[in-house]
Design a protein around this motif. Structure first.
Motif, mmCIF file in Angstrom:
data_model
loop_
_atom_site.group_PDB
_atom_site.id
_atom_site.type_symbol
_atom_site.label_atom_id
_atom_site.label_comp_id
_atom_site.label_asym_id
_atom_site.label_seq_id
_atom_site.Cartn_x
_atom_site.Cartn_y
_atom_site.Cartn_z
ATOM 1 N N TYR A 47 0.839 -1.206 0.000
ATOM 2 C CA TYR A 47 0.000 0.000 0.000
ATOM 3 C C TYR A 47 0.870 1.250 0.000
ATOM 4 O O TYR A 47 0.595 2.208 -0.718
ATOM 5 C CB TYR A 47 -0.951 0.011 1.193
ATOM 6 N N TRP A 62 -5.991 11.354 3.376
ATOM 7 C CA TRP A 62 -6.483 9.997 3.652
ATOM 8 C C TRP A 62 -5.373 8.963 3.512
ATOM 9 O O TRP A 62 -5.310 7.997 4.252
ATOM 10 C CB TRP A 62 -7.639 9.632 2.731
ATOM 11 N N THR A 66 -4.256 6.545 6.467
ATOM 12 C CA THR A 66 -4.291 5.102 6.222
ATOM 13 C C THR A 66 -2.940 4.458 6.504
ATOM 14 O O THR A 66 -2.856 3.423 7.168
ATOM 15 C CB THR A 66 -4.730 4.806 4.776
ATOM 16 N N ALA A 105 -9.313 -0.769 8.673
ATOM 17 C CA ALA A 105 -8.201 -0.632 7.721
ATOM 18 C C ALA A 105 -8.709 -0.622 6.282
ATOM 19 O O ALA A 105 -8.307 0.232 5.482
ATOM 20 C CB ALA A 105 -7.189 -1.761 7.926
ATOM 21 N N LEU A 108 -10.501 2.654 5.527
ATOM 22 C CA LEU A 108 -9.577 3.763 5.299
ATOM 23 C C LEU A 108 -8.932 3.667 3.917
ATOM 24 O O LEU A 108 -8.757 4.685 3.237
ATOM 25 C CB LEU A 108 -8.501 3.787 6.385
ATOM 26 N N ILE A 109 -8.577 2.461 3.516
ATOM 27 C CA ILE A 109 -8.002 2.282 2.178
ATOM 28 C C ILE A 109 -9.017 2.704 1.121
ATOM 29 O O ILE A 109 -8.680 3.386 0.156
ATOM 30 C CB ILE A 109 -7.528 0.834 1.961
ATOM 31 N N SER A 112 -9.251 6.357 0.671
ATOM 32 C CA SER A 112 -8.091 7.016 0.068
ATOM 33 C C SER A 112 -7.951 6.771 -1.427
ATOM 34 O O SER A 112 -7.143 7.428 -2.074
ATOM 35 C CB SER A 112 -6.807 6.561 0.778
#
Length: 129
Positions: A47, A62, A66, A105, A108-109, A112
């Motif tokens: 990521y 974001w 993240t 998690a 949040l990904i 973004s």
């Protein structure tokens, strides 16, 4: 029917908690714990690598949130595995919070990424199952 149920529960434990039971002895197989630690850090690194090439429309705020969450969460997960290996049992509250933290998690990904056409939605299926 009981065998199938046990295999499904073992898979669920593998995906959610990072361990599975040995089919012969029924004991927990600790090798899976470290496998999942490395897998989680690989996800974080992937990521980070992808996010560094910020695509147009991707929100840098974001992305930073993240990355911070993933590093903090996976550091806690690693510490929990170390504690589990030393004491023989995980930190209970963290162990029980893992599925919820995984959902945070992934959320949040998803916040973004610049477009909902990215296949991040499929990860919810793995996390919730």
């Amino acid at each position: 029917m009981s065998e199938i149920r046990n295999k499904i529960l073992n898979l669920r434990d593998l995906f959610v908690a990072g361990f599975a039971q040995n089919e012969v002895s029924g004991e927990e197989d600790p090798g899976y714990r470290w496998l999942w630690v490395w897998f989680r850090w690989a996800i974080t690194a992937a990521y980070l690598f992808i996010a560094l090439g910020l695509r147009p429309g991707q929100a840098p705020g974001w992305v930073a949130i993240t990355i911070g969450f993933l590093v903090t969460y996976h550091a806690g997960y690693t510490a929990d595995v170390i504690t589990h290996n030393r004491r023989g049992h995980p930190v209970r509250w963290f162990f029980e919070a893992v599925p919820f933290l995984d959902i945070v998690a992934v959320s949040l990904i998803m916040a973004s990424v610049p477009s909902l056409s990215f296949p991040v939605w499929g990860v919810y299926v793995l996390v919730v199952f």
